[in-house]
Design a protein around this motif. Structure first.
Motif, PDB file in Angstrom:
ATOM      1  N   GLU A 198       0.855  -1.192   0.000  1.00 12.16           N
ATOM      2  CA  GLU A 198       0.000   0.000   0.000  1.00 12.16           C
ATOM      3  C   GLU A 198       0.888   1.239   0.000  1.00 12.16           C
ATOM      4  OE1 GLU A 198      -3.744  -2.032   2.379  1.00 12.16           O
ATOM      5  OE2 GLU A 198      -2.709  -0.296   3.277  1.00 12.16           O
ATOM      6  N   ILE A 199       0.698   2.081  -1.000  1.00  7.80           N
ATOM      7  CA  ILE A 199       1.512   3.291  -1.147  1.00  7.80           C
ATOM      8  C   ILE A 199       0.620   4.490  -0.848  1.00  7.80           C
ATOM      9  CG2 ILE A 199       2.947   4.627  -2.742  1.00  7.80           C
ATOM     10  CD1 ILE A 199       3.219   1.906  -4.318  1.00  7.80           C
ATOM     11  N   ARG A 200       0.911   5.171   0.233  1.00  9.92           N
ATOM     12  CA  ARG A 200       0.080   6.295   0.671  1.00  9.92           C
ATOM     13  C   ARG A 200       0.506   7.582  -0.038  1.00  9.92           C
ATOM     14  NH1 ARG A 200      -4.750   7.605   2.882  1.00  9.92           N
ATOM     15  NH2 ARG A 200      -4.616   9.376   4.258  1.00  9.92           N
ATOM     16  N   ALA A 201      -0.452   8.276  -0.608  1.00  9.80           N
ATOM     17  CA  ALA A 201      -0.250   9.558  -1.296  1.00  9.80           C
ATOM     18  C   ALA A 201       0.859   9.496  -2.346  1.00  9.80           C
ATOM     19  CB  ALA A 201       0.050  10.662  -0.278  1.00  9.80           C
ATOM     20  N   PRO A 202       0.697   8.627  -3.357  1.00 11.27           N
ATOM     21  CA  PRO A 202       1.729   8.566  -4.407  1.00 11.27           C
ATOM     22  C   PRO A 202       1.728   9.835  -5.246  1.00 11.27           C
ATOM     23  CG  PRO A 202      -0.161   7.252  -5.036  1.00 11.27           C
ATOM     24  CD  PRO A 202      -0.438   7.757  -3.651  1.00 11.27           C
ATOM     25  N   ARG A 203       2.921  10.249  -5.676  1.00  7.35           N
ATOM     26  CA  ARG A 203       3.002  11.463  -6.493  1.00  7.35           C
ATOM     27  C   ARG A 203       3.358  11.151  -7.948  1.00  7.35           C
ATOM     28  NH1 ARG A 203       3.722  13.112  -1.423  1.00  7.35           N
ATOM     29  NH2 ARG A 203       5.853  12.432  -1.111  1.00  7.35           N
ATOM     30  N   ILE A 204       3.271   9.871  -8.325  1.00  2.53           N
ATOM     31  CA  ILE A 204       3.407   9.500  -9.747  1.00  2.53           C
ATOM     32  C   ILE A 204       2.037   8.982 -10.170  1.00  2.53           C
ATOM     33  CG2 ILE A 204       4.599   8.063 -11.441  1.00  2.53           C
ATOM     34  CD1 ILE A 204       6.863   7.745  -9.445  1.00  2.53           C
ATOM     35  N   GLN A 205       1.371   9.714 -11.041  1.00  2.00           N
ATOM     36  CA  GLN A 205       0.025   9.323 -11.471  1.00  2.00           C
ATOM     37  C   GLN A 205       0.086   8.849 -12.920  1.00  2.00           C
ATOM     38  OE1 GLN A 205      -2.470   9.214  -9.391  1.00  2.00           O
ATOM     39  NE2 GLN A 205      -1.576  10.368  -7.692  1.00  2.00           N
ATOM     40  N   ASN A 206      -0.052   7.545 -13.139  1.00  2.00           N
ATOM     41  CA  ASN A 206      -0.105   7.085 -14.533  1.00  2.00           C
ATOM     42  C   ASN A 206      -1.144   5.989 -14.758  1.00  2.00           C
ATOM     43  OD1 ASN A 206       1.257   5.184 -13.131  1.00  2.00           O
ATOM     44  ND2 ASN A 206       3.121   5.257 -14.366  1.00  2.00           N
ATOM     45  N   HIS A 243      -7.415   3.565  -3.999  1.00  3.80           N
ATOM     46  CA  HIS A 243      -8.516   3.757  -3.049  1.00  3.80           C
ATOM     47  C   HIS A 243      -8.253   5.056  -2.313  1.00  3.80           C
ATOM     48  CE1 HIS A 243     -10.659   0.044  -3.509  1.00  3.80           C
ATOM     49  NE2 HIS A 243      -9.563  -0.676  -3.336  1.00  3.80           N
ATOM     50  N   GLY A 244      -8.938   6.088  -2.691  1.00  2.94           N
ATOM     51  CA  GLY A 244      -8.699   7.378  -2.046  1.00  2.94           C
ATOM     52  C   GLY A 244      -7.279   7.836  -2.301  1.00  2.94           C
ATOM     53  N   ARG A 245      -6.528   8.031  -1.225  1.00  4.56           N
ATOM     54  CA  ARG A 245      -5.143   8.486  -1.384  1.00  4.56           C
ATOM     55  C   ARG A 245      -4.154   7.334  -1.338  1.00  4.56           C
ATOM     56  NH1 ARG A 245      -3.190  12.873   2.332  1.00  4.56           N
ATOM     57  NH2 ARG A 245      -1.712  13.176   0.657  1.00  4.56           N
ATOM     58  N   THR A 246      -4.682   6.101  -1.288  1.00  2.06           N
ATOM     59  CA  THR A 246      -3.788   4.940  -1.198  1.00  2.06           C
ATOM     60  C   THR A 246      -3.793   4.150  -2.499  1.00  2.06           C
ATOM     61  OG1 THR A 246      -4.253   4.800   1.154  1.00  2.06           O
ATOM     62  CG2 THR A 246      -3.260   2.855   0.135  1.00  2.06           C
ATOM     63  N   TYR A 247      -2.601   3.889  -3.013  1.00  2.00           N
ATOM     64  CA  TYR A 247      -2.450   3.091  -4.225  1.00  2.00           C
ATOM     65  C   TYR A 247      -1.992   1.695  -3.802  1.00  2.00           C
ATOM     66  CZ  TYR A 247      -1.484   2.309  -9.174  1.00  2.00           C
ATOM     67  OH  TYR A 247      -1.518   1.851 -10.455  1.00  2.00           O
ATOM     68  N   THR A 248      -2.777   0.693  -4.184  1.00  2.00           N
ATOM     69  CA  THR A 248      -2.458  -0.674  -3.760  1.00  2.00           C
ATOM     70  C   THR A 248      -1.924  -1.486  -4.939  1.00  2.00           C
ATOM     71  OG1 THR A 248      -4.244  -0.520  -2.163  1.00  2.00           O
ATOM     72  CG2 THR A 248      -3.383  -2.715  -2.609  1.00  2.00           C
ATOM     73  N   VAL A 249      -0.829  -2.157  -4.697  1.00  2.42           N
ATOM     74  CA  VAL A 249      -0.219  -3.019  -5.721  1.00  2.42           C
ATOM     75  C   VAL A 249      -0.124  -4.429  -5.157  1.00  2.42           C
ATOM     76  CG1 VAL A 249       1.827  -3.444  -7.131  1.00  2.42           C
ATOM     77  CG2 VAL A 249       1.165  -1.102  -6.609  1.00  2.42           C
TER      78      VAL A 249
END
Lengths: 255, 83
Positions: A198-206, A243-249
């Motif tokens: 879980e990556i909280r508030a990622p700043r790479i949006q692709n 999910h919201g500000r969390t990016y899940t991989v």
């Protein structure tokens, strides 16, 4: 010469200016307090605090990358788009398999099989360091060996990451939070047969771009490459979602 | 570089808060202020473990300078006691 031209220099960044400003202001405050105001202790102390902050800011200013984030993103997107174009033009539908450095004879890379196999490719020995490689004995066992964001990111690690979830979390946090400044917090959970990160508030949006349809996102690529290196096993990205500000991989080890 | 900003804000807030608290309790020695500042700066720097190697090296240098100042205070206090 070309390399020098391509470097965008920002020698005087905000930290430098703030640091110099505090250095001058702190010196004035300390001198004024000691010489004019008969050693007003709290004011002298405030001046010293300003000088401490100035030293810290000037020290940090020297370590800020000279390439701006915008240039970094430009180079990243150019590279990914080129690879994605090749993948799309070749009609490749299979997803990348992230290999550890022991299976690529150098640094961790991603293998994109040219044909969809019923099972994921099983690689037992190091692949040749070429773009088009044969990874098995079958006639269709051919793929592209590409460099990803994860390849470069693992090169920034000071040592080989440990295999436990805690060690992996620490390694990914030092990468994403410390070195890349690309997220606020990382959490790693073991879910058989792989990991959920879980990556909280990622700043790479692709996510959602067409490049993302052909290849995995840069965040997933970094996670899978680091995990492949830590476990010394190939990994594939099973799922990515926001999910919201969390990016899940979610990544799975290839047995 | 969000981690840098967080670190700078943390140290600046702590130093300012310390100044306010020490003024409020009537501390009248510059040595006390400086000692608190140095200890806080060193602790916060140690807590930020995810700094890259270059930043850590630079901050270690700053910490060494601050610690040297602290040692001067300790030595002068020791000399006063011995004298």
């Amino acid at each position: 010469m070309q390399g020098n031209r391509d470097k965008v220099r920002t020698d005087k960044n905000a930290y430098t200016w703030t640091g110099l400003g505090l250095l001058v202001a702190g010196t004035i405050v300390v001198l004024t307090s000691m010489l004019i105001l008969s050693s007003l202790v709290w004011l002298t102390a405030l001046g010293i605090a300003m000088l401490i902050m100035a030293f810290i800011l000037l020290a940090l200013a020297r370590t800020i990358p000279r390439v701006t984030p915008e240039v970094g993103m430009l180079l990243l997107e150019t590279g990914i788009d080129n690879i994605a174009t090749v993948v799309e033009e070749l009609g490749i539908k299979s997803k990348p398999v992230y290999l550890p450095s022991s299976l690529t004879g150098g640094r961790p890379q991603a293998l994109i099989p040219l044909h969809i196999n019923p099972s994921l490719p099983k690689i037992t020995s190091a692949l040749p360091r070429r773009f088009i490689v044969r990874y098995g004995n079958g006639p269709d066992d051919v793929g592209l060996l590409v460099t990803t964001a994860g390849t470069v990111a693992t090169g920034m690690l000071e040592s080989t990451p440990g295999p436990s979830a805690t060690q992996l979390e620490s390694t990914l946090a030092s990468l994403f939070v410390g070195k890349l400044g690309a997220a606020d917090r990382i959490r790693v959970y073991v879910i058989e047969p792989g990991l959920r990160v879980e990556i909280r508030a990622p700043r790479i949006q692709n996510a959602g771009t067409w490049t993302h349809q052909c290849l995995d996102s840069s965040l997933a690529s970094v996670v899978a490459s680091v995990a492949a290196e830590a476990w010394n096993k190939p990994f594939v990205v099973a799922k990515e979602e926001q999910h919201g500000r969390t990016y899940t991989v979610e990544i799975e080890a290839v047995e | 570089m969000k981690i840098y900003n967080n670190y700078v804000i943390a140290v600046a807030s702590l130093l300012l808060l310390t100044t306010v608290v020490l003024v409020a309790i009537g501390a009248n020695s510059l040595d006390v202020y400086y000692t608190f500042y140095v200890v806080e700066a060193l602790v916060v720097t140690e807590l930020y473990v995810y700094f890259n190697a270059r930043a850590r090296r630079s901050l270690t240098l700053v910490s060494a300078v601050l610690f040297a100042g602290f040692m001067v205070i300790v030595l002068s206090a020791a000399l006063k006691v011995l004298a």
